[in-house]
Design an enzyme around this catalytic site. Sequence first.
Site, PDB file in Angstrom:
ATOM      1  N   THR A   6       0.853  -1.200   0.000  1.00 43.98           N
ATOM      2  CA  THR A   6       0.000   0.000   0.000  1.00 43.98           C
ATOM      3  C   THR A   6       0.884   1.244   0.000  1.00 43.98           C
ATOM      4  O   THR A   6       1.980   1.229   0.549  1.00 43.98           O
ATOM      5  CB  THR A   6      -0.960   0.052   1.215  1.00 43.98           C
ATOM      6  N   ASP A  64      -8.444  -2.931  -1.058  1.00 43.67           N
ATOM      7  CA  ASP A  64      -9.072  -1.794  -1.722  1.00 43.67           C
ATOM      8  C   ASP A  64     -10.320  -1.433  -0.935  1.00 43.67           C
ATOM      9  O   ASP A  64     -11.100  -2.311  -0.559  1.00 43.67           O
ATOM     10  CB  ASP A  64      -9.432  -2.160  -3.164  1.00 43.67           C
ATOM     11  N   PHE A 136      -8.077   9.157   8.660  1.00 43.69           N
ATOM     12  CA  PHE A 136      -7.670   9.703   7.358  1.00 43.69           C
ATOM     13  C   PHE A 136      -8.863   9.679   6.400  1.00 43.69           C
ATOM     14  O   PHE A 136      -9.931   9.161   6.731  1.00 43.69           O
ATOM     15  CB  PHE A 136      -6.491   8.907   6.778  1.00 43.69           C
TER      16      PHE A 136
END
Length: 185
Positions: A6, A64, A136
């Site tokens: 990632t 994902d 985030f």
Amino acid sequence: MLSLVTSNEHKYKEISTYLNSKNLEINWLQRKYEEIQADDNDTISLDSSKKLANKINAPFFLEDTGLYITNLAGFPGPYSSYVQSTIGNENILKMASGSKAYFKTVITLCWKKNFYQFSGTLNGKISSAISGNLGFGYDPIFIPDNSNKTMGEMTTVEKNKISHRFIALEKLYLFIVENRIKNNL
Ligand code: ITT
């Protein structure tokens, strides 16, 4: 050792915090990879893994994630990354404040050239204002069901107790243990 691919350091932090608590160390392969356009995260996650399997000669996984907003017919879903960096949270609020929404994470594990998928979803709603500077992405505008604060107001440990990512990770960890993969990493 199992590698996580990632580019997102927040994902790495959440995932390593959970797996380290299970005594599983992971190696962070920090890189951006190309993602196809598709209707769902499962297809994107699998396609990316298959392409990376040609380049990575060790067990790895990636994930994902998408935010699906009910009042926007599931948008941004698989386009979550693009929408976050273009439209952004403030404009999402203007369009969809108060709407039901959910996060979905799909992990794909590549183990001995086979692919295994694990998914997790978290239901909630879009808040009325941006709140919190933890987490985030969409965290400051997402209030999970049964919570009175946004995920932007939650620590990693708090978020990890309920999140879409945590649910998918728990399934991955169980699979690793049940198939005795842990001892061979
Ligand atoms: P990699 O593909 O390199 O793993 P990314 O940040 O591009 O990193 P995704 O495509 O999975 O990851 O993320 C899609 C978007 O959704 C992106 O803008 C993220 O910031 C956001 N996102 C992902 N997980 C989230 C979470 O748990 N909370 C809030 N936003 C999240």
